[in-house]
Motif scaffolding. Structure first.
Motif, PDB file in Angstrom:
ATOM      1  N   GLY B 232       5.609  47.349  30.522  1.00 28.92           N
ATOM      2  CA  GLY B 232       4.241  46.858  30.368  1.00 28.92           C
ATOM      3  C   GLY B 232       4.179  45.349  30.197  1.00 28.92           C
ATOM      4  N   THR B 233       5.141  44.646  30.778  1.00 27.93           N
ATOM      5  CA  THR B 233       5.177  43.177  30.694  1.00 27.93           C
ATOM      6  C   THR B 233       3.922  42.565  31.319  1.00 27.93           C
ATOM      7  OG1 THR B 233       7.558  43.410  30.994  1.00 27.93           O
ATOM      8  CG2 THR B 233       6.657  41.178  31.138  1.00 27.93           C
ATOM      9  N   ALA B 234       3.481  43.126  32.432  1.00 29.53           N
ATOM     10  CA  ALA B 234       2.251  42.671  33.093  1.00 29.53           C
ATOM     11  C   ALA B 234       1.350  43.876  33.316  1.00 29.53           C
ATOM     12  CB  ALA B 234       2.581  42.017  34.436  1.00 29.53           C
ATOM     13  N   ARG B 235       0.032  43.680  33.258  1.00 37.80           N
ATOM     14  CA  ARG B 235      -0.893  44.794  33.502  1.00 37.80           C
ATOM     15  C   ARG B 235      -0.965  45.136  34.980  1.00 37.80           C
ATOM     16  NH1 ARG B 235      -4.014  47.304  29.431  1.00 37.80           N
ATOM     17  NH2 ARG B 235      -4.560  48.471  31.296  1.00 37.80           N
ATOM     18  N   VAL B 236      -0.737  44.116  35.816  1.00 36.53           N
ATOM     19  CA  VAL B 236      -0.779  44.323  37.267  1.00 36.53           C
ATOM     20  C   VAL B 236       0.546  43.850  37.852  1.00 36.53           C
ATOM     21  CG1 VAL B 236      -1.964  43.725  39.423  1.00 36.53           C
ATOM     22  CG2 VAL B 236      -3.267  43.879  37.282  1.00 36.53           C
ATOM     23  N   VAL B 237       1.204  44.695  38.640  1.00 37.57           N
ATOM     24  CA  VAL B 237       2.450  44.298  39.302  1.00 37.57           C
ATOM     25  C   VAL B 237       2.220  44.333  40.811  1.00 37.57           C
ATOM     26  CG1 VAL B 237       4.843  44.969  39.766  1.00 37.57           C
ATOM     27  CG2 VAL B 237       3.957  45.039  37.424  1.00 37.57           C
TER      28      VAL B 237
END
Lengths: 363, 363
Positions: B232-237
């Protein structure tokens, strides 16, 4: 298969745990494989610990001093040009015959950072004739209680169809050597099983692999998808390094998340903790089966020498698995097998052998 | 956020379970979202079942008959040219204003095969101005008890840096609409966090995303790796469709393998079955958390209309989740938000706003 032992050159210093993980792993290898020998490469301090080892084992140990260590943060530049006496490099150099004694190791294992290890190995050993780019191959567990070998895993971000063919040949040779399977099945990683799927590169690679299958170089079974890695549809899965790296790391991330959730659920309340106690033996067995340490030890293929990479964070048990894998691959002549595979594929293209359909009926 | 309801056009026929899964899911949506309305598209037979629904609910239902069904094996050609009265196509057509009544649906949901759904949706709706290629976005669970939106997942195998930028803008708008997060973090999927990693396409995409971040269009946090999807490092990958498809399917395969192993270990002997009984409530909670049906409902983004795809093998619970996701995205004006994002990025390039460093000191 030949059961002679092999000599493993071990970089003791480059992992996160350094010699603390590597030394017990080396001792375990020597005890598990009575014909094995090791060349230990490390600082004088690290090497001193071997003095306490059993005498029988010590006869199969040679120590080589290295004064420097390549760290995880060192650039490739630093590893190549500045740290010429680093354990990583000295260990790789053990694969070349010593001009004085003529002795050499059969395989090298290091937990050093992937970029530096590949760069130094390429520089010291050079690539094999017929190989444009070395590849990194690793194994992942599958549903059939076996494992799937996947390559490439990060050495090559842009691959041509020819590179993917070379990966298929090398991966096939690796599984033959390590698992004693004469013609392991090979699949091409794609986004659908149909031949028309994927980019132009993948479609062309599919043609080359099919041709290689028809010539008997590999046992090609066609396209496979991401889930097939864990279904064990093919023993060898071929992909470019970008895709392979993402698939491997995504799987590591998911496995970690799932085990964290399981732990969380079992430690939610006194009642669930009691349930955990009852389920402990089962959970332990389960944990053992999915333990990533059992799959440690990635092979750098396509070099004029065998190099295996252990995970940087490996503990003694994980490092031991990398050593066993490397030792067994070397003692089963992995290097010769790869060379033979590649050699066949480089021969002037003979016509593809006719299938049963074209056999003339007996008079 | 606006809490008005939306009208969902539902293709009842295209999933493996057809109307048997879709109809109960529609009823559940109507009961869960009192402002929602549905347009049910199916055969006369399938539609008849709604007669037994509660009267209050029936006021929010409109039925449209379709005589054909696109199967999982139908080619794109067949779906586009031959089956013009298929439920999949008729459902998508509900997104265009009816010349007679002027009514139209806000979003369409179908469990039809991905290739056919994308092709028909593109043909009927056309792409948005400024979008070269539509993308498919889905959510995966993450370690932070939230979810990560990943796109593209298979619509585009060869992407330019500009395509990846468009995916970033659309994915960001999707998360804002569905999860009410004004500026969700966006990461670019790569094989290392350093800017120098990856292919030329990825490096250039990184520059474009950074620039988009500096202009305030997205909240770009840099490169992420495969494991970051589940951390969950970024909400959008953001990634190309080939890599996204492999990562998604590999994850599905691994999750299936792990749960099969867990089941196997718990049913090994009478003793382990007893342990399973004790651990049952915990295992059920765990299963609920990782249940893939909760994450059903992929968005087709970049079209002049909202289309969501349910998994072909979805049961009623999974289909309901896809309907809820589609309904909530539409009622939060996802389409307008995407159009606004893309519109901003198409405006003549203004100079990038100055950061705090370049602000003149107050006199």
């Amino acid at each position: 298969m030949c059961a002679r032992g092999a000599t493993v050159a071990v970089d003791l210093m480059s992992g996160d745990a350094g010699a603390q993980a590597a030394l017990p792993a080396c001792l375990a290898l020597l005890q598990a494989r009575p014909l094995s020998r090791v060349v230990l490469v490390g600082t004088t301090d690290a090497l001193r610990a071997t003095e306490a080892w059993p005498a029988e084992v010590q006869t199969r140990v040679r120590c080589v001093t290295a004064t420097e260590v390549v760290t995880m943060d060192d650039s490739i530049e630093v590893a190549l040009r500045r740290k010429k006496n680093a354990s990583l490099r000295v260990a790789i150099e053990q694969l070349k015959a010593d001009p004085a004694s003529g002795t050499m190791a059969d395989v090298c294992v290091s937990a050093g950072n992937t970029g530096a290890l590949m760069a130094v190995a390429r520089y010291v050993l050079k690539t094999m004739p017929g190989i444009d780019r070395p590849a990194i191959a690793t194994v992942m567990p599958n549903d059939r209680n076996g494992d799937t070998t996947v390559l490439d895993l990060g050495a090559n971000v842009d691959c041509t169809p020819e590179h993917l063919l070379q990966f298929a040949l090398m991966g096939s040779a690796l599984v033959t050597a390590v698992d004693d399977i004469p013609a392991p099945s090979v699949g091409l990683l794609n986004i659908g099983e149909e031949m028309i799927k994927g980019s132009d590169t993948i479609k062309r690679a599919g043609e080359l692999l099919r041709e290689a299958g028809e010539r008997g170089w590999i046992h090609f079974i066609g396209n496979v998808e991401g889930n097939d890695i864990f279904k064990g549809t093919a023993r060898v899965v071929v992909c470019d390094g970008f895709v392979g790296n993402v698939a491997l790391k995504a799987s590591e991330g998911l496995a970690r998340m799932i085990s964290a959730m399981l732990r969380e659920e079992f430690s939610r309340s006194p009642l669930t903790k009691l349930a955990a106690l009852a389920a402990m033996p089962v959970l332990n067995r389960f944990r053992q089966r999915v333990d990533p340490r059992r799959y440690n030890g990635a092979a750098l293929l396509g070099l004029r020498g065998l190099v295996f990479k252990s995970h940087g964070s490996a503990d003694a048990f994980a490092f031991e698995n990398a050593l066993l894998r490397a030792h067994d691959a070397a003692s089963h002549q992995l290097l010769d097998r790869i060379q033979a595979c590649i050699h066949d594929s480089l021969a002037p293209a003979a016509p593809i052998p006719a299938g049963p359909d074209s056999v003339m009926p007996a008079a």
